[in-house]
Design a protein around this motif. Structure first.
Motif, PDB file in Angstrom:
ATOM      1  N   GLY A  44       0.768  -1.243   0.000  1.00 31.01           N
ATOM      2  CA  GLY A  44       0.000   0.000   0.000  1.00 31.01           C
ATOM      3  C   GLY A  44       0.794   1.286   0.000  1.00 31.01           C
ATOM      4  O   GLY A  44       0.222   2.366   0.142  1.00 31.01           O
ATOM      5  N   ALA A  45       2.109   1.213  -0.183  1.00 31.95           N
ATOM      6  CA  ALA A  45       2.924   2.428  -0.213  1.00 31.95           C
ATOM      7  C   ALA A  45       2.870   3.059  -1.593  1.00 31.95           C
ATOM      8  O   ALA A  45       2.891   2.362  -2.609  1.00 31.95           O
ATOM      9  CB  ALA A  45       4.369   2.106   0.149  1.00 31.95           C
ATOM     10  N   MET A  46       2.833   4.391  -1.632  1.00 29.62           N
ATOM     11  CA  MET A  46       2.788   5.070  -2.928  1.00 29.62           C
ATOM     12  C   MET A  46       4.164   5.443  -3.455  1.00 29.62           C
ATOM     13  O   MET A  46       4.303   5.898  -4.586  1.00 29.62           O
ATOM     14  CB  MET A  46       1.900   6.310  -2.865  1.00 29.62           C
ATOM     15  N   THR A  47       5.206   5.251  -2.640  1.00 22.64           N
ATOM     16  CA  THR A  47       6.582   5.446  -3.098  1.00 22.64           C
ATOM     17  C   THR A  47       7.458   4.380  -2.440  1.00 22.64           C
ATOM     18  O   THR A  47       7.037   3.710  -1.496  1.00 22.64           O
ATOM     19  CB  THR A  47       7.153   6.836  -2.717  1.00 22.64           C
ATOM     20  N   ASP A  48       8.681   4.286  -2.925  1.00 20.21           N
ATOM     21  CA  ASP A  48       9.644   3.381  -2.286  1.00 20.21           C
ATOM     22  C   ASP A  48      10.645   4.167  -1.454  1.00 20.21           C
ATOM     23  O   ASP A  48      11.740   3.703  -1.165  1.00 20.21           O
ATOM     24  CB  ASP A  48      10.366   2.536  -3.337  1.00 20.21           C
ATOM     25  N   PRO A 214       7.907   4.931   5.720  1.00 18.76           N
ATOM     26  CA  PRO A 214       6.919   5.952   6.085  1.00 18.76           C
ATOM     27  C   PRO A 214       6.025   6.421   4.952  1.00 18.76           C
ATOM     28  O   PRO A 214       5.269   7.383   5.110  1.00 18.76           O
ATOM     29  CB  PRO A 214       7.807   7.105   6.562  1.00 18.76           C
ATOM     30  N   ALA A 215       6.100   5.770   3.789  1.00 21.49           N
ATOM     31  CA  ALA A 215       5.344   6.249   2.623  1.00 21.49           C
ATOM     32  C   ALA A 215       3.846   6.289   2.903  1.00 21.49           C
ATOM     33  O   ALA A 215       3.305   5.433   3.607  1.00 21.49           O
ATOM     34  CB  ALA A 215       5.620   5.362   1.417  1.00 21.49           C
TER      35      ALA A 215
END
Length: 255
Positions: A44-48, A214-215
């Motif tokens: 569910g993260a929108m960035t790495d 923390p994305a």
């Protein structure tokens, strides 16, 4: 890339032409249809940890390009423009010819939402674009910022309030006959559009990685909202292990 939600597809690979048909906007449209496109990790993260683009896979990039081919306008928040160093939509001669043959403008404009008009006239999206962007801003935007953008050839639309809502955005697009809208982020803009109940469709790519960290999520807002949606199709690319889903607003829930 193959459909995995429809046995009639018979496992055939989908080329660019087939993807254009699969992702075609509904017709006819009398109001803007807002399609949102995002990529996230499996957790569910929108960035790495860097940019959204870092999660993009080859199949995601293919669909990203096809979605741009089909759009009248590309809608994006100012924060995403700055973070991703946006340029114009571009497109080679073949794509421009394909678009004009179907009654679309050769190049779709990037429509930037910025309450403060904090877009530099020297930014790539302004300085390097073959078609200048449109900036939707609010009453709190400083006049010198607006003047600087207009001097650079940008169309600036100033809304009456001190913030910009989904209905304001739809009105600006409708006035310009831009019915096929592709929103590319970011999470604050998607949160606003969901809150104002103007999202018609979500194209979500799931990249085959878990990243933790923390994305944030693809949508962010002060309050939770519930917007029922139904799957239109599910694609799977066995070469890069990417899953691409298309979710359409469940109109039955509006009744």
């Amino acid at each position: 890339m193959r459909r995995i939600d429809d046995l009639s597809a018979n496992g055939n690979d989908l080329d660019e032409a087939a993807l254009r048909v699969l992702y075609a906007y509904p017709e006819p449209l009398t109001t803007p249809w807002i399609r949102v496109n995002f990529v996230s990790s499996v957790d569910g993260a929108m960035t790495d940890g860097s940019t959204v683009g870092a999660l993009a896979t080859p199949s995601d990039k293919t669909v990203f390009t096809v979605l741009r081919h089909l759009a009248d306008a590309i809608l994006v928040g100012a924060g995403t423009v700055r973070a991703e160093n946006y340029g114009g939509a571009g497109g080679d001669a073949r794509v421009r010819s394909w678009r004009t043959a179907r009654g679309l403008a050769a190049v779709p404009p990037v429509v930037i939402v910025s309450a403060t008009a904090r877009i530099e006239p020297t930014a790539r999206v302004v300085a390097e674009a073959s078609r200048k962007p449109i900036v939707i801003t609010s009453s709190v935007a400083e006049s010198d910022r607006i003047a600087g953008l207009r001097d650079a050839g940008v169309e600036v639309v100033r809304c009456a309030g001190d913030s910009i809502g989904g209905t304001d955005i739809r009105a600006v697009l409708a006035e310009r006959g831009m019915m096929r809208v592709l929103c590319e982020g970011g999470p604050a803009l998607l949160g606003q559009l969901l809150d104002d109940d103007v999202v018609d469709e979500l194209c979500l790519t799931t990249a085959p990685v878990a990243v933790s960290g923390p994305a944030g999520r693809i949508a962010r807002g002060p309050d939770a909202v519930r917007r029922p949606m139904r799957p239109a199709h599910i694609l799977y690319d066995s070469e890069d292990a990417t899953v691409l889903t298309r979710w359409v607003r469940d109109r039955a829930s509006d009744r």
